[in-house]
Design an enzyme around this catalytic site. Sequence first.
Site, PDB file in Angstrom:
ATOM      1  CB  ALA A  75     -48.243  25.567  26.296  1.00  0.00           C
TER       2      ALA A  75
ATOM      3  N   GLY B   3     -44.817  30.509  23.892  1.00  0.00           N
ATOM      4  CA  GLY B   3     -44.694  31.115  22.564  1.00  0.00           C
ATOM      5  C   GLY B   3     -46.002  31.656  22.020  1.00  0.00           C
TER       6      GLY B   3
ATOM      7  CB  CYS C  58     -37.287  37.945  12.965  1.00  0.00           C
ATOM      8  SG  CYS C  58     -38.105  37.213  14.396  1.00  0.00           S
TER       9      CYS C  58
HETATM   10  P1  FAD Z   1     -42.367  29.141  16.025  1.00  0.00           P
HETATM   11  O1  FAD Z   1     -41.054  29.792  16.151  1.00  0.00           O
HETATM   12  O2  FAD Z   1     -43.228  29.497  14.880  1.00  0.00           O
HETATM   13  O3  FAD Z   1     -42.146  27.589  16.044  1.00  0.00           O
HETATM   14  C1  FAD Z   1     -43.207  26.690  15.994  1.00  0.00           C
HETATM   15  C2  FAD Z   1     -42.746  25.432  15.283  1.00  0.00           C
HETATM   16  O4  FAD Z   1     -43.571  24.366  15.697  1.00  0.00           O
HETATM   17  C3  FAD Z   1     -42.888  25.520  13.780  1.00  0.00           C
HETATM   18  O5  FAD Z   1     -41.642  25.326  13.142  1.00  0.00           O
HETATM   19  C4  FAD Z   1     -43.869  24.402  13.421  1.00  0.00           C
HETATM   20  O6  FAD Z   1     -43.524  23.729  12.240  1.00  0.00           O
HETATM   21  C5  FAD Z   1     -43.725  23.484  14.617  1.00  0.00           C
HETATM   22  N1  FAD Z   1     -44.945  22.680  14.871  1.00  0.00           N
HETATM   23  C6  FAD Z   1     -46.204  23.123  15.026  1.00  0.00           C
HETATM   24  N2  FAD Z   1     -47.025  22.106  15.288  1.00  0.00           N
HETATM   25  C7  FAD Z   1     -46.279  21.001  15.310  1.00  0.00           C
HETATM   26  C8  FAD Z   1     -46.572  19.632  15.535  1.00  0.00           C
HETATM   27  N3  FAD Z   1     -47.806  19.237  15.796  1.00  0.00           N
HETATM   28  N4  FAD Z   1     -45.559  18.753  15.482  1.00  0.00           N
HETATM   29  C9  FAD Z   1     -44.302  19.151  15.226  1.00  0.00           C
HETATM   30  N5  FAD Z   1     -43.962  20.430  15.016  1.00  0.00           N
HETATM   31  C10 FAD Z   1     -44.945  21.341  15.054  1.00  0.00           C
HETATM   32  N6  FAD Z   1     -41.085  38.449  16.074  1.00  0.00           N
HETATM   33  C11 FAD Z   1     -40.373  39.466  16.563  1.00  0.00           C
HETATM   34  O7  FAD Z   1     -40.315  39.633  17.779  1.00  0.00           O
HETATM   35  N7  FAD Z   1     -39.701  40.330  15.743  1.00  0.00           N
HETATM   36  C12 FAD Z   1     -39.715  40.188  14.396  1.00  0.00           C
HETATM   37  O8  FAD Z   1     -39.081  40.965  13.677  1.00  0.00           O
HETATM   38  C13 FAD Z   1     -40.474  39.132  13.843  1.00  0.00           C
HETATM   39  N8  FAD Z   1     -40.531  38.956  12.514  1.00  0.00           N
HETATM   40  C14 FAD Z   1     -41.207  37.888  12.014  1.00  0.00           C
HETATM   41  C15 FAD Z   1     -41.217  37.692  10.645  1.00  0.00           C
HETATM   42  C16 FAD Z   1     -41.886  36.616  10.109  1.00  0.00           C
HETATM   43  C17 FAD Z   1     -41.917  36.445   8.619  1.00  0.00           C
HETATM   44  C18 FAD Z   1     -42.547  35.680  10.971  1.00  0.00           C
HETATM   45  C19 FAD Z   1     -43.262  34.500  10.401  1.00  0.00           C
HETATM   46  C20 FAD Z   1     -42.540  35.875  12.329  1.00  0.00           C
HETATM   47  C21 FAD Z   1     -41.869  36.969  12.864  1.00  0.00           C
HETATM   48  N9  FAD Z   1     -41.846  37.197  14.235  1.00  0.00           N
HETATM   49  C22 FAD Z   1     -41.150  38.253  14.739  1.00  0.00           C
HETATM   50  C23 FAD Z   1     -42.579  36.325  15.167  1.00  0.00           C
HETATM   51  C24 FAD Z   1     -41.679  35.260  15.797  1.00  0.00           C
HETATM   52  O9  FAD Z   1     -41.000  34.580  14.795  1.00  0.00           O
HETATM   53  C25 FAD Z   1     -42.546  34.329  16.608  1.00  0.00           C
HETATM   54  O10 FAD Z   1     -43.191  35.074  17.602  1.00  0.00           O
HETATM   55  C26 FAD Z   1     -41.762  33.213  17.272  1.00  0.00           C
HETATM   56  O11 FAD Z   1     -41.063  32.470  16.330  1.00  0.00           O
HETATM   57  C27 FAD Z   1     -42.708  32.314  18.068  1.00  0.00           C
HETATM   58  O12 FAD Z   1     -42.041  31.210  18.564  1.00  0.00           O
HETATM   59  P2  FAD Z   1     -42.796  29.832  18.785  1.00  0.00           P
HETATM   60  O13 FAD Z   1     -41.820  28.868  19.316  1.00  0.00           O
HETATM   61  O14 FAD Z   1     -44.047  30.074  19.526  1.00  0.00           O
HETATM   62  O15 FAD Z   1     -43.258  29.405  17.327  1.00  0.00           O
END
Ligand code: FAD
Length: 577
Positions: free
Chosen positions: A281, A283, A43
């Site tokens: 699962a 996120g 973020c």
């Molecule tokens: P992520 O945090 O994206 O983590 C997933 C990780 O899994 C990644 O690092 C990826 O490399 C890894 N991965 C995927 N597949 C594999 C695999 N097969 N093997 C190994 N590793 C793998 N949300 C807010 O609420 N407020 C905000 O202000 C906000 N701003 C944002 C700004 C930006 C630029 C971005 C990109 C997102 C923003 N978000 C914001 C959204 C928030 O970051 C996501 O909702 C959150 O990070 C989701 O968490 P997650 O664990 O699902 O995925």
Amino acid sequence: MAKIVIVGGVAGGASTAARLRRRDELAEIILFERGEYISYANCGLPYYIGNVITDRDRLFVQTPEGFAARFKIDVRIRSEVTGIDRKAKRVTVIDLKSNKTYEESYDKLVLSPGAEPVKPPIPGIDLDGIFTVRNVPDTDRIKEYIKRNKVRRALIIGAGFIGLEMAENLHRRGILVTIVEMAEQVMTPLDFEMAAEVHQHLKAKNVEFYLKEAVTAFESRLGRLVARLSGGKELQVGLVILGVGVRPDSALAREAGLEIGGRGGIKVDEFLQTSDPDVYALGDAIEFPHPVLGKPMSVYLAGPANKQGRIVADNIVLGNKRRYRGSIATAIAKVFDLTVAATGLSEKALRAEGIPFVCSITHSASHAGYYPDAQPTSLKIVFSPEDGRLFGAQIVGYKGVDKRVDMIASVLKQGGTVYDLQEIEHAYAPPFSSAKDPVNIAGFVAENIIGGLVKIVHWHELNEEELSRSFILDVREVEEYKLGKIEGAENIPLNSLRDRLKELPRDRRIIVYCAVGLRAYLACRILSQNGFSEVYNLSGGYKTYEFVTEKQANEDIFQGDVIGKDNNIYQTAVEEA
Ligand code: FAD
């Protein structure tokens, strides 16, 4: 000793890992992360690009080494999980440093792979200088590209939260910013009239933007990127940021035969368990029923992902004990000087679902008007006409938008009503709020509407036919009326209304408006109690009407390449950093 394998080491994955360790000191926990970094602040990335955050290290909440040491977790970065054999309970991993593939067994598997940015199949989309913003390497590449190429003009495709955050941050670096958005408005969680306020703000900030336009092709010409728009125009820019949305990164789960929902997210139950009881699962990658709609939705927000991590860890250690209740997608963004927030469902979402609703727009001051620097806050709520149940809210303003959206979100999440909004008890002193907070006011107005104390009409109902059929009454002061009015409106200032009732028709619908709706409400009450039955207050008043009737897009403002001439706005040279 349980062996837990986690895929994805950022928001959801890292939260799960840390909570697991706090719950179970003995478990073997392996965290696989494809990238080089774990637990970093996605973020914060736009603000790092904009040099608001200057220290790159501050983006990292934890380093792989620090996390491993504190939580005794086997953190394996640059390790991609490429397959899951659910029967054998093994994952296949490719070590991206050595390119070697190996297998790892698990008792429980946690998938938190996030979402992937959508890259539309536009010709030229892979040209140098076109970026998505998902992670730290993307950010490093963008910063380096800006510096190396001395980028002076950028194009952002898609005006969602990330697109607009990028617009602000590039603008902050002295780069001329153009946005191209396919929809008729920015920020889809907002309804049009709330987005219209954002449009007017972007115009004031000299951001060029095109609405209802799409990029149909990219080309590289004389070292510049050329984007062709659906309307035929060509834009020459130095950098392109794609912000057209994301989709659940569910390919791994799909290939492993886990159930995928209709929206492409991994299907989970209330314990965040997938169709395989040994695989959880969370996120961005999952879909889950929306608490108000009941329909599966994907929510791409950090808050839900982090909180789900705690639930998944507890359910793995304790056996499914903790239930996830879903997210109403409460979101907020800073757009230049504005704060824009939304929670729950919008009017357009409810309309699409065929759910009956009423909406009401109020404009209040951020704190007591007599205390310096009170700023306007536009607040829209959408609720059930039958029992006042809240469906959603949107707020556009300056100070205090964050706390107001949170106040409303907590009522909404509990299944609360507009009556609950009236009763929210808030901390009040003049620098912070008013004795009746804008959120209370929204509740009072909604009650007046449901209870029949006032009838309302909305800006989009004021079409030509309605305007000619109705008597439009402007109850503002004469000076205000002279500065701008709804076509055909007659002006009778509120304070003289009682003496001038004879001037009003008894056989026509009367639509009353003032600046924001309060004086018009008082006028409606006077008229109703004097026997006028068809009297309507324009919700949001002239302020909302003006936002929507002004020109929305801001095209062609950089024609002739004004770089260097417009010293008032673009004073900052592109910084070297
Ligand atoms: P992520 O945090 O994206 O983590 C997933 C990780 O899994 C990644 O690092 C990826 O490399 C890894 N991965 C995927 N597949 C594999 C695999 N097969 N093997 C190994 N590793 C793998 N949300 C807010 O609420 N407020 C905000 O202000 C906000 N701003 C944002 C700004 C930006 C630029 C971005 C990109 C997102 C923003 N978000 C914001 C959204 C928030 O970051 C996501 O909702 C959150 O990070 C989701 O968490 P997650 O664990 O699902 O995925």
